[in-house]
Design a protein around this motif. Structure first.
Motif, mmCIF file in Angstrom:
data_model
loop_
_atom_site.group_PDB
_atom_site.id
_atom_site.type_symbol
_atom_site.label_atom_id
_atom_site.label_comp_id
_atom_site.label_asym_id
_atom_site.label_seq_id
_atom_site.Cartn_x
_atom_site.Cartn_y
_atom_site.Cartn_z
ATOM 1 N N TRP A 31 0.830 -1.197 0.000
ATOM 2 C CA TRP A 31 0.000 0.000 0.000
ATOM 3 C C TRP A 31 0.868 1.251 0.000
ATOM 4 O O TRP A 31 0.590 2.224 -0.709
ATOM 5 C CB TRP A 31 -0.923 -0.008 1.212
ATOM 6 C CG TRP A 31 -1.755 1.232 1.339
ATOM 7 C CD1 TRP A 31 -2.757 1.643 0.502
ATOM 8 C CD2 TRP A 31 -1.644 2.233 2.352
ATOM 9 N NE1 TRP A 31 -3.288 2.837 0.945
ATOM 10 C CE2 TRP A 31 -2.615 3.216 2.073
ATOM 11 C CE3 TRP A 31 -0.841 2.383 3.467
ATOM 12 C CZ2 TRP A 31 -2.785 4.335 2.882
ATOM 13 C CZ3 TRP A 31 -1.006 3.508 4.276
ATOM 14 C CH2 TRP A 31 -1.959 4.471 3.971
ATOM 15 N N ALA A 32 1.958 1.225 0.778
ATOM 16 C CA ALA A 32 2.859 2.387 0.806
ATOM 17 C C ALA A 32 3.521 2.591 -0.550
ATOM 18 O O ALA A 32 3.770 3.737 -0.959
ATOM 19 C CB ALA A 32 3.908 2.200 1.900
ATOM 20 N N THR A 34 2.249 2.251 -3.416
ATOM 21 C CA THR A 34 1.334 2.879 -4.361
ATOM 22 C C THR A 34 1.320 4.403 -4.222
ATOM 23 O O THR A 34 0.737 5.080 -5.064
ATOM 24 C CB THR A 34 -0.091 2.348 -4.171
ATOM 25 O OG1 THR A 34 -0.560 2.691 -2.855
ATOM 26 C CG2 THR A 34 -0.132 0.836 -4.331
ATOM 27 N N ARG A 35 1.973 4.924 -3.199
ATOM 28 C CA ARG A 35 1.983 6.362 -2.958
ATOM 29 C C ARG A 35 3.271 6.974 -3.492
ATOM 30 O O ARG A 35 4.281 6.293 -3.690
ATOM 31 C CB ARG A 35 1.825 6.648 -1.457
ATOM 32 C CG ARG A 35 0.587 5.985 -0.860
ATOM 33 C CD ARG A 35 0.663 5.923 0.651
ATOM 34 N NE ARG A 35 0.506 7.228 1.248
ATOM 35 C CZ ARG A 35 -0.650 7.735 1.654
ATOM 36 N NH1 ARG A 35 -1.757 7.014 1.525
ATOM 37 N NH2 ARG A 35 -0.724 8.940 2.198
ATOM 38 N N SER A 36 3.245 8.262 -3.707
ATOM 39 C CA SER A 36 4.438 8.957 -4.172
ATOM 40 C C SER A 36 5.490 8.984 -3.069
ATOM 41 O O SER A 36 5.200 8.691 -1.901
ATOM 42 C CB SER A 36 4.087 10.385 -4.581
ATOM 43 O OG SER A 36 3.666 11.139 -3.442
ATOM 44 N N THR A 38 6.912 11.488 -1.696
ATOM 45 C CA THR A 38 6.558 12.481 -0.678
ATOM 46 C C THR A 38 5.490 11.940 0.260
ATOM 47 O O THR A 38 5.571 12.109 1.488
ATOM 48 C CB THR A 38 6.055 13.768 -1.346
ATOM 49 O OG1 THR A 38 7.082 14.278 -2.218
ATOM 50 C CG2 THR A 38 5.712 14.814 -0.298
ATOM 51 N N ASP A 39 4.481 11.281 -0.317
ATOM 52 C CA ASP A 39 3.419 10.724 0.515
ATOM 53 C C ASP A 39 3.926 9.567 1.370
ATOM 54 O O ASP A 39 3.460 9.365 2.494
ATOM 55 C CB ASP A 39 2.263 10.246 -0.368
ATOM 56 C CG ASP A 39 1.488 11.390 -0.986
ATOM 57 O OD1 ASP A 39 1.605 12.522 -0.457
ATOM 58 O OD2 ASP A 39 0.790 11.172 -1.989
ATOM 59 N N GLN A 40 4.876 8.787 0.839
ATOM 60 C CA GLN A 40 5.450 7.704 1.638
ATOM 61 C C GLN A 40 6.172 8.258 2.855
ATOM 62 O O GLN A 40 6.041 7.721 3.962
ATOM 63 C CB GLN A 40 6.414 6.875 0.784
ATOM 64 C CG GLN A 40 5.745 5.970 -0.226
ATOM 65 C CD GLN A 40 6.749 5.103 -0.956
ATOM 66 O OE1 GLN A 40 7.681 4.590 -0.346
ATOM 67 N NE2 GLN A 40 6.566 4.932 -2.247
ATOM 68 N N TYR A 41 6.926 9.318 2.663
ATOM 69 C CA TYR A 41 7.636 9.914 3.798
ATOM 70 C C TYR A 41 6.656 10.496 4.808
ATOM 71 O O TYR A 41 6.850 10.366 6.032
ATOM 72 C CB TYR A 41 8.593 10.996 3.308
ATOM 73 C CG TYR A 41 9.439 11.584 4.414
ATOM 74 C CD1 TYR A 41 10.431 10.822 5.022
ATOM 75 C CD2 TYR A 41 9.239 12.896 4.843
ATOM 76 C CE1 TYR A 41 11.208 11.355 6.043
ATOM 77 C CE2 TYR A 41 10.005 13.425 5.865
ATOM 78 C CZ TYR A 41 10.988 12.654 6.464
ATOM 79 O OH TYR A 41 11.742 13.181 7.473
ATOM 80 N N LEU A 43 3.721 9.367 5.336
ATOM 81 C CA LEU A 43 3.138 8.205 6.008
ATOM 82 C C LEU A 43 4.032 7.730 7.154
ATOM 83 O O LEU A 43 3.551 7.409 8.246
ATOM 84 C CB LEU A 43 2.941 7.078 4.995
ATOM 85 C CG LEU A 43 2.347 5.767 5.517
ATOM 86 C CD1 LEU A 43 0.897 5.955 5.931
ATOM 87 C CD2 LEU A 43 2.454 4.683 4.461
#
Length: 232
Positions: A31-32, A34-36, A38-41, A43
């Motif tokens: 799931w992580a 699938t994110r960009s 920036t969004d992973q960081y 998260l």
């Protein structure tokens, strides 16, 4: 004269806790992905064991009055930095988790994994003491499983599949040898691998010690469970 004959159950209880934990670890990692970036960081900042900047004038002390950081001690167990980080934990979760679940039961294993992992993360938080460092991964929880299994069965031998050329060979290796391999891999990833300098040793040590204490305190209950399963 009549005597009581022990009755053995036809089938061992279904082991669902370790497969469920593995599925959750995989699902969280995928799931992580699938994110960009920036969004992973973001998260990791939101759900890692240490969060961003301190809260309040007294810093971390005030921050710990908020229930959020306590919850992140648990959610951080399901976040991993990369494939190597995830696969390393999954391999040893399967090696030690499946036999441990057979012996101690699913619910007791889940308690050991979650509480041991959270306390391991807490130990790392207190040792590091920096609000801008993130602690993630199930290493502390896996360490708790390893410590519990070694305390219960120090001379046990576990079955593992070893690649030998083009063939896969099933062998039974001493649990102590596998724990040694696990420790060497932790050193590798700390100083050579992709997570250079980023291994939280305090979490590993605290998780291992908690697992040992947990096993010693639960030994009587585990023994009763095994006798009940065997029909005695």
């Amino acid at each position: 004269m009549f005597i009581s004959v022990p009755r053995r159950r036809d089938q061992a209880p279904f082991r669902w806790a370790v497969p469920m934990l593995c599925a959750l670890l995989w699902a969280a990692f995928l799931w992580a992905l699938t994110r960009s970036a920036t969004d992973q960081y973001a998260l990791l900042l939101d759900w890692g064991a240490l969060y961003g900047t301190p809260v309040g004038t007294d810093g971390v002390q005030v921050n710990w009055l908020d229930p959020g950081p306590w919850l992140r001690l648990f959610t951080a167990l399901f976040l991993h930095a990369d494939w190597a980080h995830l696969l390393g934990n999954l391999v040893f979760l399967l090696i030690f988790g499946l036999p441990a679940e057979r012996l101690m039961g699913a619910w007791r294993l889940l308690l050991l994994f979650l509480v041991g992992g959270a306390l391991a993360n807490l130990a790392a938080v207190l040792v590091i003491g920096a609000p801008d460092r993130l602690i993630i991964g199930a290493s502390g929880a896996v360490s708790a499983l390893i410590g519990a299994y070694l305390a219960l069965f120090p001379r046990a031998r576990l079955g593992v599949v070893v690649p030998l050329g083009l063939f896969l060979e099933f062998v039974r290796a001493p649990a102590s040898l596998l724990i040694g391999i696990w420790a060497v891999l932790q050193v590798f990833f700390a100083y050579i691998g992709p997570a250079y300098g980023a291994v939280a040793w305090a979490a590993h040590v605290a998780g291992f010690l908690f697992g040992v204490v947990f096993a010693l305190l639960s030994r009587h209950a585990i023994g009763q469970r095994l006798r009940r399963l065997k029909g005695y």
